[in-house]
Design an enzyme around this catalytic site. Structure first.
Site, mmCIF file in Angstrom:
data_model
loop_
_atom_site.group_PDB
_atom_site.id
_atom_site.type_symbol
_atom_site.label_atom_id
_atom_site.label_comp_id
_atom_site.label_asym_id
_atom_site.label_seq_id
_atom_site.Cartn_x
_atom_site.Cartn_y
_atom_site.Cartn_z
ATOM 1 N N LYS A 148 -11.983 0.756 5.450
ATOM 2 C CA LYS A 148 -12.365 -0.047 4.291
ATOM 3 C C LYS A 148 -13.475 -1.026 4.675
ATOM 4 O O LYS A 148 -14.561 -0.586 5.007
ATOM 5 C CB LYS A 148 -11.118 -0.735 3.724
ATOM 6 C CG LYS A 148 -9.865 0.185 3.653
ATOM 7 C CD LYS A 148 -9.982 1.292 2.640
ATOM 8 C CE LYS A 148 -8.885 2.343 2.750
ATOM 9 N NZ LYS A 148 -7.512 1.868 2.706
ATOM 10 N N TYR A 185 0.856 -1.193 0.000
ATOM 11 C CA TYR A 185 0.000 0.000 0.000
ATOM 12 C C TYR A 185 0.895 1.247 0.000
ATOM 13 O O TYR A 185 1.839 1.344 0.788
ATOM 14 C CB TYR A 185 -0.896 -0.031 1.236
ATOM 15 C CG TYR A 185 -1.730 1.218 1.375
ATOM 16 C CD1 TYR A 185 -2.791 1.469 0.512
ATOM 17 C CD2 TYR A 185 -1.447 2.161 2.347
ATOM 18 C CE1 TYR A 185 -3.539 2.621 0.618
ATOM 19 C CE2 TYR A 185 -2.203 3.317 2.470
ATOM 20 C CZ TYR A 185 -3.240 3.540 1.598
ATOM 21 O OH TYR A 185 -3.980 4.691 1.697
HETATM 22 C C1 LIG Z 1 -6.212 2.322 3.148
HETATM 23 C C2 LIG Z 1 -5.147 1.351 3.529
HETATM 24 C C3 LIG Z 1 -4.230 1.638 4.552
HETATM 25 C C4 LIG Z 1 -4.219 2.967 5.278
HETATM 26 O O1 LIG Z 1 -5.359 3.166 6.045
HETATM 27 P P1 LIG Z 1 -5.981 4.639 6.346
HETATM 28 O O2 LIG Z 1 -7.168 4.301 7.169
HETATM 29 O O3 LIG Z 1 -6.277 5.257 5.021
HETATM 30 O O4 LIG Z 1 -4.914 5.380 7.091
HETATM 31 C C5 LIG Z 1 -3.301 0.663 4.884
HETATM 32 N N1 LIG Z 1 -3.234 -0.505 4.223
HETATM 33 C C6 LIG Z 1 -4.082 -0.808 3.226
HETATM 34 C C7 LIG Z 1 -3.962 -2.120 2.526
HETATM 35 C C8 LIG Z 1 -5.061 0.113 2.836
HETATM 36 O O5 LIG Z 1 -5.894 -0.192 1.820
#
Ligand SMILES: *Cc1c(COP(=O)(O)O)cnc(C)c1O
Length: 391
Positions: A201, A104
């Site tokens: 997510k 990421y």
């Molecule tokens: C979005 C995401 C992050 C970071 O998370 P945030 O809540 O945006 O800080 C870390 N790892 C993965 C795989 C992600 O999709």
């Protein structure tokens, strides 16, 4: 009532770690919108003193997350990256992190551009080759940072093989389980020391909150992380904790439907003559399909594909013409999203390097939501057709 530790996943989503509010009997966890708590005498209180240190809505979410990942301790942060930052702060200058080379983007930036300044070294390696990885471990290596499935190529890393190797060499492992969600994959059961989520997510699931979480079984690690949660202070607010608790109640249903919809979409994309490659770990010819089948319950809602006409212009036409797939960053919500890694999430990676891992100019990433499968399929078909008409 609190679910028994051996209750199945759907029951854990609804009841894991949760009890009706002790004060009122409220069945749903109340939002304790307060910064401080009354003490009956100095130092005499009901377990809560100040809301950076603790908040009952946050405690409920943390206990629920621990149950979902079959851990003992959940620790929540104001974002996924704040959670990762807390884990990296347990390291010391001179320590080294070995991370997936297809990571990421924000995690890569935190490791290199921020932690690098504090003497924490990072190396990015292909985690699919366990033997090669074993040869790269040095005295300084303290943490393996694993992501699977990866973004956007949907590669699969063998969690069990890596945690076994790390354990033998005395190294901690953390699995970023954001893409899979605990419904599909439970890394602590496969030997990981730490699980990280961007709760933004699938856990939140409705694209209305930013949050992060760590889950572990290790009491010593949990103590350090609770300490950092309070001492650094990147804590989520009670309203956001409530939203994620609410999102989790349908996590299993949402992810099931996203997987079903993704299967339909993959089938249609594979038959479309404009599409070159479809990347999805559920495909029998995915090079790591067997590992995915072993460590995941199903194959997820993330799908990537590229076009025979491999240009940014062709991909742009497709993305401009979808109706239900919204062009946006992020993933894991009820609504379907479409994105272009080469110009969006992965724009900072040099083109040559992108191409070497298969991330072509026309690669499109889908976060498949829970709308009607037929409508989603039709939407993609008409967008592909419209792109050809223009081309
Ligand atoms: C979005 C995401 C992050 C970071 O998370 P945030 O809540 O945006 O800080 C870390 N790892 C993965 C795989 C992600 O999709």
């Amino acid at each position: 009532m609190k679910a028994a530790p051996d209750a199945n996943f759907a029951t854990q989503c609804i009841h894991g770690g949760l009890e009706p509010d002790p004060q009122t009997g409220a069945v749903m966890t109340p939002i304790y919108q307060t910064s401080t708590y009354a003490q009956s005498a100095p130092g005499e209180h009901k377990g809560y003193e100040y809301a950076r240190t603790g908040n009952p809505t946050r405690t409920a979410l943390q206990d629920n997350l621990a149950a979902l990942e079959k851990g003992k301790f959940g620790i929540c942060f104001s974002s996924g990256l704040a959670a990762m930052d807390a884990i990296l702060r347990t390291l010391r200058p001179g320590d080294e992190v070995l991370a997936s080379d297809d990571l990421y983007g924000g995690s890569y930036r935190l490791l290199t551009a921020v932690m690098g300044n504090f003497g924490i070294k990072s190396r990015f390696v292909d985690m699919r080759d366990t033997d090669k990885l074993a040869g790269l471990i040095t005295e300084e290596t303290k943490l393996l940072w694993i992501e699977t499935p990866t973004n956007p190529m949907l590669n699969i890393v063998d969690i069990q093989a890596l945690t076994a190797l790390a354990r033998k060499r005395g190294i901690l492992t953390c699995v970023d389980n954001t893409f899979a969600s605990p419904y599909l994959q439970q890394p602590l059961e496969m030997g990981a020391d730490l699980v990280l989520h961007s709760a933004t997510k699938y856990l939140g699931g409705h694209s209305d909150v930013v949050m992060g979480a760590i889950i572990t079984r290790d009491e010593e690690l949990a103590k350090q992380l609770y300490y950092l949660q309070n001492a650094v202070g990147a804590v989520p607010g009670p309203q956001d904790c409530f939203l994620v608790l609410r999102g989790i109640k349908t996590l299993h249903l949402r992810v099931q439907r996203a997987c079903e919809n993704a299967r339909h979409i993959v089938e249609v994309l594979q038959q479309n003559e404009l599409v070159a490659n479809v990347y999805y770990p559920g495909l029998p010819d995915h090079p790591r399909h067997e590992i995915a089948a072993r460590q995941m319950r199903d194959f997820g809602g993330m799908v990537s594909f590229d076009l025979k006409e491999d240009t940014l212009e062709a991909a742009t036409e497709v993305m401009k013409n979808t109706h239900y797939f919204t062009l946006a960053e992020s993933l894991g919500g009820v609504e379907s999203l479409i994105g272009h890694p080469a110009s969006m999430t992965h724009a900072s990676i040099p083109r040559e390097q992108r191409l070497s891992v298969g991330l072509t100019d026309s690669l499109i990433r889908l976060s498949v939501g829970v709308e009607d499968a037929e409508d989603l399929v039709k939407d993609l078909q008409q967008a592909l057709a419209a792109a050809v008409a223009v081309g």
